[in-house]
Enzyme design. Structure first.
Site, PDB file in Angstrom:
ATOM      1  N   CYS A  55      -2.944  -9.053   1.310  1.00 19.76           N
ATOM      2  CA  CYS A  55      -3.890  -9.483   2.341  1.00 19.76           C
ATOM      3  C   CYS A  55      -5.356  -9.157   2.045  1.00 19.76           C
ATOM      4  O   CYS A  55      -5.990  -9.820   1.241  1.00 19.76           O
ATOM      5  CB  CYS A  55      -3.462  -8.924   3.693  1.00 19.76           C
ATOM      6  SG  CYS A  55      -4.255  -9.787   5.091  1.00 19.76           S
ATOM      7  N   LYS A 113      -0.429  -1.597  -0.026  1.00 21.52           N
ATOM      8  CA  LYS A 113      -1.706  -2.277   0.194  1.00 21.52           C
ATOM      9  C   LYS A 113      -2.888  -1.369  -0.136  1.00 21.52           C
ATOM     10  O   LYS A 113      -3.017  -0.276   0.407  1.00 21.52           O
ATOM     11  CB  LYS A 113      -1.756  -2.724   1.658  1.00 21.52           C
ATOM     12  CG  LYS A 113      -2.921  -3.600   2.057  1.00 21.52           C
ATOM     13  CD  LYS A 113      -2.678  -4.112   3.479  1.00 21.52           C
ATOM     14  CE  LYS A 113      -3.779  -5.026   3.968  1.00 21.52           C
ATOM     15  NZ  LYS A 113      -3.451  -5.577   5.307  1.00 21.52           N
ATOM     16  N   GLU A 148       2.967 -11.393   4.692  1.00 25.51           N
ATOM     17  CA  GLU A 148       2.746  -9.977   4.988  1.00 25.51           C
ATOM     18  C   GLU A 148       3.563  -9.553   6.215  1.00 25.51           C
ATOM     19  O   GLU A 148       3.568 -10.238   7.238  1.00 25.51           O
ATOM     20  CB  GLU A 148       1.249  -9.740   5.233  1.00 25.51           C
ATOM     21  CG  GLU A 148       0.891  -8.281   5.464  1.00 25.51           C
ATOM     22  CD  GLU A 148      -0.586  -8.077   5.709  1.00 25.51           C
ATOM     23  OE1 GLU A 148      -1.054  -6.934   5.563  1.00 25.51           O
ATOM     24  OE2 GLU A 148      -1.287  -9.055   6.053  1.00 25.51           O
TER      25      GLU A 148
END
Length: 393
Positions: free
Chosen positions: A238, A201, A124
């Site tokens: 994530c 994300k 990330e």
């Protein structure tokens, strides 16, 4: 303040302290079996071990097999993940910090190319320190760049074309077409150096020092699956790994490999790390690749965690431990908790359908029932379905 000595890896501890005659059974229970045997560990060519030694990083390679079929040929793909620490102090100029990381990553991608990796994913926001704990906008937002024209993407495009490799490049994106807003984004670069697409994300943490909503909000790209020359891939960035429906949506859209580029520390989520992506691989019948950065990153100014504890200048230790999980519940060994590394897995994508045919999770899924429930749940007047024991007062 000096940092505590970190454990290298669970696998190393097991090998050091479990008697050899029992170690195989311990590994079977903990890590599963693939086609009736432990996941095969493949040898690393001398040329690659030499590069790894010269540049102080770890290399590991495993193999996940599928049963032979009469009508389908094996679909062999090599997937890889890179975990790395930053290089320069966070007080150094932004351009120098980025260039030092790029130089490190280039060597690791070269090693992946020598191993014949087809699809590679970086961690990330690989091109910068994970500065979102600080709550400071500047200088950290200066790392943000275009997902189409930024220097990091141009570099990745060159490397992808050089090695005929699909590369997933998670970056801090500056959306120049929409008022220069910022997103946490994974750009999928094709094996011809072309940009296939991007995913932003979906879930933004608001826990501990993970103050990411100071910088960007939830993504708006849904759950895209990217059809590449080497299979259908998706990217669950994530914090999305904590959300089961996020994993589910990528699977229902046809993903065969889901990468989970992350940045997480030992004081927060390490007990969850070895479980979540592996569980997703089992229940959604695809391969998962878990990537975490490594090292401790210190920042110029102190910040607090809102928990009454003293102010500090670092997140804690990013514990690496990048690994692969298979649809059949087996998993590869992890990379180190303390060192840069390249982990590679040779997989047969036929295993995805074979496990689906065995367990029938999709056939037995009550999607209509869950859809109905969720459509009711999101309404302001929703009343939970609770059946109370009539004897309770």
């Amino acid at each position: 303040m000096s940092q505590p000595v970190q454990v290298e890896s669970i696998e190393t501890i097991l090998a050091e302290h479990i008697p050899p005659e029992k170690l195989t059974e311990v590994r079977r229970i903990l890590f599963g079996v693939n086609q009736g045997a432990p996941v095969e560990v493949l040898p690393i060519p001398f040329e690659v071990t030499k590069i790894a030694s010269e540049h102080s990083f770890e290399v590991a390679m495993s193999k996940f097999k599928a049963a032979p079929e009469q009508l389908r040929a094996p679909r062999i793909v090599k997937i890889g993940v890179i975990q790395n620490s930053i290089v320069l102090p966070t007080t150094d100029p932004i351009d120098l910090q980025y260039k030092a990381i790029q130089d490190k990553i280039e060597v690791l991608i070269d090693a992946a190319g020598l191993l014949g990796v087809n699809v590679l994913c970086l961690q990330e926001t690989w091109h910068m320190p994970f500065a979102f704990c600080t709550r400071e906008r500047y200088p950290w937002v200066e790392f943000a760049q275009s997902a189409e024209r930024g220097v990091a993407i141009q570099f990745i495009q060159r490397m992808a074309k050089k090695y005929n490799m699909v590369i997933v490049s998670p970056i801090l994106e500056r959306d120049e077409s929409h008022a220069d807003t910022i997103h946490n984004t994974a750009v999928v670069v094709g094996n011809n150096g072309n940009i296939i697409g991007k995913h932003r994300k979906n879930h933004i943490p608001r826990t501990g020092d993970f103050n990411e909503s100071t910088y960007y909000m939830e993504g708006n790209t849904g759950h895209p699956v990217f059809e590449t020359a080497f299979g259908k891939i998706a990217v669950n960035i994530c914090y999305g790994r904590h959300h089961n429906l996020n994993w589910l949506a990528f699977g229902l859209n046809g993903a065969e490999i889901v990468f989970n580029p992350s940045a997480t520390v030992n004081g927060l989520s390490e007990p969850m790390w070895s479980v979540e992506a592996r569980n997703a691989a089992m229940t959604n019948n695809y391969f998962t690749a878990s990537i975490n950065r490594v090292g401790t990153e210190s920042f110029p100014n102190e910040f607090t965690s809102g928990d009454g504890k003293p102010a500090h200048k670092d997140f804690g230790h990013f514990f690496g431990s990048s690994y692969f999980s298979s649809p059949d519940a087996s998993r590869s060994p992890s990379l180190s908790r303390t060192r840069d590394g390249l982990n590679v897995a040779e997989v047969d994508l036929n295993l995805c359908r074979q496990v689906k045919d065995k367990w029938n999770f999709q056939m037995t899924g009550r999607y209509d029932m869950y859809a109905s429930f969720l459509s009711e749940y999101i309404q302001p007047g929703y009343v939970p379905q609770v059946v109370k024991d009539p004897s309770l007062k």
